[in-house]
Design a protein around this motif. Structure first.
Motif, PDB file in Angstrom:
ATOM      1  N   ALA A   1       0.842  -1.314   0.032  1.00  0.00           N
ATOM      2  CA  ALA A   1       0.031   0.133  -0.158  1.00  0.00           C
ATOM      3  C   ALA A   1       0.906   1.395  -0.038  1.00  0.00           C
ATOM      4  N   THR A   2       1.695   1.267   0.725  1.00  0.00           N
ATOM      5  CA  THR A   2       2.581   2.339   0.790  1.00  0.00           C
ATOM      6  C   THR A   2       3.491   2.448  -0.526  1.00  0.00           C
ATOM      7  N   GLU A   3       3.958   1.469  -1.156  1.00  0.00           N
ATOM      8  CA  GLU A   3       4.501   1.789  -2.478  1.00  0.00           C
ATOM      9  C   GLU A   3       3.506   2.587  -3.374  1.00  0.00           C
ATOM     10  N   THR A   4       2.339   1.983  -3.384  1.00  0.00           N
ATOM     11  CA  THR A   4       1.138   2.649  -4.324  1.00  0.00           C
ATOM     12  C   THR A   4       1.092   4.199  -4.242  1.00  0.00           C
ATOM     13  N   VAL A   5       1.216   4.403  -2.650  1.00  0.00           N
ATOM     14  CA  VAL A   5       0.977   5.990  -2.247  1.00  0.00           C
ATOM     15  C   VAL A   5       2.070   6.662  -2.829  1.00  0.00           C
TER      16      VAL A   5
ATOM     17  N   LEU B   1      -5.990   5.706   2.634  1.00  0.00           N
ATOM     18  CA  LEU B   1      -4.728   6.493   2.436  1.00  0.00           C
ATOM     19  C   LEU B   1      -4.921   7.731   1.346  1.00  0.00           C
ATOM     20  N   ASP B   2      -5.741   7.073  -0.177  1.00  0.00           N
ATOM     21  CA  ASP B   2      -6.121   8.056  -0.956  1.00  0.00           C
ATOM     22  C   ASP B   2      -6.849   8.984  -0.732  1.00  0.00           C
ATOM     23  N   THR B   3      -7.945   8.585   0.089  1.00  0.00           N
ATOM     24  CA  THR B   3      -8.961   9.735   0.760  1.00  0.00           C
ATOM     25  C   THR B   3      -8.179  10.706   1.293  1.00  0.00           C
TER      26      THR B   3
ATOM     27  N   MET C   1       4.876   5.031   6.378  1.00  0.00           N
ATOM     28  CA  MET C   1       6.000   5.816   6.205  1.00  0.00           C
ATOM     29  C   MET C   1       5.818   6.491   4.972  1.00  0.00           C
ATOM     30  N   GLY C   2       5.128   5.801   3.713  1.00  0.00           N
ATOM     31  CA  GLY C   2       4.777   6.011   2.651  1.00  0.00           C
ATOM     32  C   GLY C   2       4.014   7.430   2.680  1.00  0.00           C
ATOM     33  N   PHE C   3       3.181   7.154   3.207  1.00  0.00           N
ATOM     34  CA  PHE C   3       2.138   8.532   3.526  1.00  0.00           C
ATOM     35  C   PHE C   3       2.739   9.677   4.085  1.00  0.00           C
ATOM     36  N   ALA C   4       3.684   9.579   4.683  1.00  0.00           N
ATOM     37  CA  ALA C   4       4.521  10.328   5.620  1.00  0.00           C
ATOM     38  C   ALA C   4       5.439  11.221   4.627  1.00  0.00           C
ATOM     39  N   GLN C   5       6.041  10.324   3.773  1.00  0.00           N
ATOM     40  CA  GLN C   5       7.104  10.734   2.762  1.00  0.00           C
ATOM     41  C   GLN C   5       6.430  11.492   1.706  1.00  0.00           C
ATOM     42  N   ALA C   6       5.161  11.031   1.423  1.00  0.00           N
ATOM     43  CA  ALA C   6       4.568  11.590   0.162  1.00  0.00           C
ATOM     44  C   ALA C   6       3.840  13.087   0.441  1.00  0.00           C
ATOM     45  N   VAL C   7       3.069  12.971   1.777  1.00  0.00           N
ATOM     46  CA  VAL C   7       2.200  13.857   2.052  1.00  0.00           C
ATOM     47  C   VAL C   7       2.575  14.752   3.015  1.00  0.00           C
ATOM     48  N   ALA C   8       3.335  14.373   4.105  1.00  0.00           N
ATOM     49  CA  ALA C   8       3.813  15.334   5.191  1.00  0.00           C
ATOM     50  C   ALA C   8       4.560  16.527   5.058  1.00  0.00           C
ATOM     51  N   ASN C   9       4.281  17.471   5.633  1.00  0.00           N
ATOM     52  CA  ASN C   9       5.525  18.510   5.691  1.00  0.00           C
ATOM     53  C   ASN C   9       6.442  18.440   6.829  1.00  0.00           C
TER      54      ASN C   9
END
Lengths: 265, 437
Positions: free
Chosen positions: A3-7, A199-201, A219-227
Motif C-alpha cells: 500500500a505504501t508503494e502505491t502511495v 490513504l487515497d482519501t 511511512m510512505g504516506f508520511a514521505q509523500a504528504v507530510a510537511n
C-alpha cells in the motif's frame, strides 16, 4: 508495504498544499498523567494552518494521547492548548466549540451502528450546527461522493467493509466542515488492500489544503504528504523534521533505531 | 500406490444420466421428524415414552376437572348436586362462579353503570401506546399518546375536567421555560423545567381548578380509588408504574454512570436502599408510615401512594438493567459522539441510550413482567386486587369454599398480559436486529 508503494507512486497535486502563517494549534508546556504515570512530558508544538503532520513512534509513546488531548478526549493537567485561538479548559462551551471545529478519525472508526451511513453523517450537522435536514443530507451526499461510497448511504455500518467504514468516518467528520483533522492510526485495523483506499482519501484531503495531524505507521504516506514528521518516545517529542531529512538523515539515536526497525523488513 | 494405479486402469463412460430420486422413507416428512426429534437413540426413545406418560397423567388429572358442565349454575351447592346427579365425582370445577362474578374480578367495586369507563380507558391506552411501541405510526399520532395519561385519569377517577387539564398545562409551562432558558444556561433551564411545573401544581392548580369548575362544571362523576379493584386495579398500578419507572430508571442509571460525585452517590444510595428492602415492606410503608410524615389532615390517596412506591421499586431495578446496557456500549461510541461536538445529553439521547436500551430490552421487559405480577401484593395492605376479591367472593354464602376456579381465571388473565409483554419484547428485539444489520 504494498500500500505504501502505491502511495509513493501516486502523482500528488501540491498546488493547494500551502502552509500559512496563521497558527491553528499551539501547545505549550503540556503535561499529562494517567494516575501517577507521566504519559506526556513537556510537549511544545505549534501547528500552522495547512500543515500535514505525521506523528510516529513506538507503542505507548503517547502519540495517540497527544492528539486526543487536542479535542479533549483526554484532559491535560499542565500547560496550555490553544485551538484556533480558543484555549482548552474545563469550560464545556469551549470544549464543544473546539470539538465541532476539529474532526477526528479513530482506529476502530467508531461509526454509530444503529444509524445508517447517511444518518451517521447528518447527525452532528443537524444537532450541533442546527443545519436543516435537507441541507445536511445534501452536504453528506457530497462528502460521501468524495470518499466514493454514495451508493452505500442507506446501509448500516455493519454491512460495510473496514475500508469503507473508515471512509464513512472521514466523511462524517468532514460534514462538520472542520478546519483541522486528527487521524488516530486510521489504517491500523485494516487489511492491506483497504489501507490504500483510506490513504487515497487522506491524500485528497491534504491536496485540498486541510490541516492534518496523523498518528500513523504508514511511512510512505508520511514521505509523500507530510510537511513535518514528529517522532515521539516515552511521552516526549524526540525529533521533528521535514520528511526527507527525517527519513534520510535522522539525528537522534532513538529515531535511527526506530526507523531501522520499521523500514528494515 | 503408484503401482496399483498403473495396473488397475479401467475404462468407464456413463451412458445414461440418473434421474433425481426421492430420499428414502426414513428421511422424509413425519417419519424423519419423529426419528430426529423423539427417537434418535435408544435412550432418547425411552425418555420420550416416559415424558409422554408424564404429560398424559398430568392432563388426565386436569382435563376431567376442567371439563365440567357447570357454567350456568348459581352456587357451589347447586354445582355439587348437579355433578352428583350426573354420577360424576364432586372433585370437578364449578365454573358458574366465573360467569356470576367475572365483572367483579375485572372491575372490583367500581360502579356497574360506569364499567364503560375502564373499558374505554383500556382501548385508549392501547391506542395511545401503539405509536410508542411500534414506531411506524404517523407522528401527529404521538400527540394523542401524550394526551393519553390525562384522558385515562379523567376516565378512571372522573371528577371535573380541569384538574388533569391543568396538570398537563404545568408540563407545557415547564417545556416552554426550558425552551426559552436553554439558550442562556443549560443548568438553569433544567432547573426551571423542573421547578416551574411543581410550583404551578402546588400553588396554582388547586385554586384555578376549583374556580373553573364553579364556572364550568364539566366532567364525569367522581369515583374514589377505594372502589377500584380486580384486574383493573392491577392494570392501573402496573401500567402507571411501568410508564413512570422507565424514564426514572434511565435517569438513575445515567446518574450512577455519571462523573459527578454527588449525583453518582445519590443514585447509588437510592438504588441500593430501594432494591435492598422487600416490596411488601415498601407497600406497608406507603399504607401506614407515610401518613406520619405528611402534615396532619392531609389524606393522600392510598392507590396513588402504592403507584409511587411500586414505581420507585421498579425504577431501581430498571436502573441496574440499563446500567448493564450502558456498560456494554463500547467506549468508542462515547468518543465518537464527543469528537463530533455533541453535548452530553445529545450523545446520550442519540448515540448511547438507543444502543444501551436495545441491549437491555430483555432485562427491562423481564422487570416489567415481575412488577406487573407483584401488583398482587397490594392485597396485603387492604386493596382489592383480584386475589383480594377471591376472599370477598368466598364471603358470600353462594360461593363459600370455592378456590381453584377463581385462581385459574386470575392466573389466565395474568398469563395473557405477561405472555403478551414477552412476545412484544421478542418482536422488538428481532425488529431492531434486522434494522441494524
Amino acid at each position: 508495504m504494498s500500500a505504501t508503494e502505491t502511495v509513493t507512486q501516486r502523482q500528488i497535486n501540491r498546488s493547494q498544499m500551502k502552509v500559512s502563517d496563521e497558527v491553528a494549534i499551539e501547545i505549550t508546556g503540556m503535561n499529562k498523567w494517567f494516575g501517577t504515570f507521566h504519559v506526556l512530558r513537556d510537549i511544545n508544538l505549534t501547528v500552522q494552518r495547512g500543515e500535514r503532520i505525521v506523528v510516529c513512534g513506538p507503542s505507548g509513546s503517547g502519540k495517540s494521547t497527544l492528539i486526543r488531548c487536542i479535542n479533549r478526549l483526554e484532559e491535560h493537567q499542565k500547560g496550555t492548548i490553544m485551538v484556533d485561538g480558543t484555549e482548552l479548559s474545563s469550560d464545556l462551551k469551549n470544549i464543544d466549540k473546539i470539538r465541532s471545529e476539529v474532526g477526528m478519525c479513530f482506529q476502530h472508526f467508531n461509526l454509530f451502528p444503529h444509524l445508517t451511513i447517511l444518518e451517521n453523517c447528518t447527525l452532528a450537522p443537524i444537532w450541533v450546527r442546527k443545519t436543516p435536514k435537507k441541507e445536511a443530507e445534501a452536504t453528506a451526499m457530497q462528502f460521501l461522493e468524495k470518499v466514493k461510497i454514495p451508493e452505500q448511504a442507506d446501509k448500516y455500518p455493519g454491512q460495510l467493509s473496514g475500508g469503507q467504514q473508515q471512509r464513512v468516518a472521514i466523511a462524517r467528520s468532514l460534514c462538520m466542515k472542520p478546519r483541522i483533522m486528527l487521524f488516530d492510526e486510521p489504517t491500523s485495523a485494516l487489511d492491506p488492500e483497504m489501507i490504500k483506499e483510506v490513504l487515497d482519501t487522506m491524500i485528497e484531503l491534504a491536496e485540498e489544503g486541510m490541516t492534518m495531524i496523523c498518528v500513523t505507521h504508514e511511512m510512505g504516506f508520511a514521505q509523500a504528504v507530510a510537511n513535518r514528521v514528529i517522532f515521539m518516545d516515552q511521552g516526549q517529542i524526540v525529533e521533528q523534521n521535514e520528511p526527507k531529512e527525517f527519513f534520510n538523515n535522522p539525528r537522534s539515536e532513538r529515531t535511527k533505531l526506530f526507523l531501522s526497525q520499521i523500514l528494515g523488513h | 500406490m503408484s503401482d496399483t494405479d498403473s495396473e488397475v486402469i479401467s475404462f468407464y463412460v456413463r451412458e445414461k444420466m440418473l434421474d433425481e430420486q426421492e430420499p428414502p422413507l426414513t428421511e422424509r416428512g413425519a417419519i424423519k421428524w419423529l426419528r430426529e426429534n423423539l427417537f434418535s437413540s435408544w435412550l432418547n426413545a425411552i425418555l420420550t415414552i416416559v415424558s409422554l406418560y408424564v404429560i398424559w397423567s398430568i392432563l388426565n388429572g386436569i382435563l376431567p376437572w376442567m371439563w365440567s358442565p357447570t357454567w350456568s349454575l348459581g352456587s357451589l351447592s347447586e354445582c355439587r348436586d348437579v355433578l352428583a346427579g350426573l354420577g360424576e365425582s364432586t372433585h370437578q370445577a364449578c365454573w358458574g362462579v366465573i360467569r356470576d362474578r367475572w365483572q367483579q374480578l375485572l372491575f372490583g367495586f367500581y360502579p356497574r353503570e360506569a364499567y364503560w369507563r375502564p373499558t374505554l380507558a383500556i382501548v385508549i391506552l392501547l391506542a395511545g401506546l401503539a405509536p410508542v411501541l411500534f414506531g411506524n405510526i404517523p407522528r401527529w399520532f404521538m400527540l394523542f399518546s401524550v394526551a393519553t395519561p390525562f384522558v385515562l385519569f379523567l376516565l378512571l377517577w372522573g371528577g371535573p375536567i380541569w384538574a388533569p387539564l391543568l396538570v398537563g398545562v404545568g408540563l407545557v409551562l415547564g417545556a416552554v421555560a426550558f425552551r426559552y432558558l436553554v439558550g442562556v444556561n443549560q443548568i438553569v433551564a433544567v432547573l426551571a423545567a423542573i421547578l416551574v411545573p411543581i410550583v404551578f401544581w402546588l400553588f396554582l392548580v388547586g385554586p384555578i381548578a376549583s374556580g373553573l369548575s364553579r364556572i364550568a362544571p364539566i366532567g364525569l362523576e367522581f369515583i374514589p380509588s377505594k372502589d377500584f379493584g380486580g384486574f383493573m386495579l392491577s392494570v392501573v398500578i402496573g401500567v402507571a408504574a411501568i410508564i413512570l419507572s422507565l424514564p426514572l430508571g434511565i435517569m438513575l442509571a445515567l446518574g450512577r454512570a455519571s462523573d459527578l460525585f454527588i449525583v453518582t452517590k445519590l443514585s447509588v444510595i437510592f438504588i441500593e436502599i430501594i432494591r435492598g428492602v422487600p416490596l411488601i415492606v415498601w407497600l406497608f410503608t406507603a399504607s401506614l408510615l407515610l401518613n406520619y410524615f405528611l402534615p396532619p389532615g392531609t389524606s393522600f390517596d392510598l392507590t396513588l401512594r402504592v403507584i409511587i412506591m411500586v414505581t420507585l421499586f421498579s425504577a431501581a431495578y430498571i436502573a441496574e438493567v440499563v446500567r448493564g446496557g450502558l456498560a456494554a456500549v463500547p467506549k468508542g461510541q462515547y468518543e465518537g459522539a464527543d469528537s463530533l461536538g455533541l453535548s452530553y445529553w445529545q450523545s446520550m439521547q442519540l448515540i448511547v441510550l438507543p444502543q444501551a436500551l436495545k441491549i437491555s430490552i430483555p432485562g427491562i421487559v423481564n422487570t416489567f413482567i415481575g412488577l406487573f405480577k407483584d401488583t398482587t401484593l397490594v392485597v396485603f395492605i387492604g386493596l382489592l386486587d383480584p386475589l383480594g376479591l377471591t376472599s370477598a367472593i368466598r364471603a358470600s354464602t353462594d360461593w363459600n369454599g370455592i378456590y381453584w376456579e377463581l385462581y385459574v381465571f386470575i392466573g389466565v388473565l395474568f398469563f395473557i398480559a405477561c405472555y403478551g409483554m414477552g412476545r412484544y419484547s421478542l418482536w422488538l428485539e428481532t425488529k431492531l436486529q434486522r434494522e441494524n444489520r
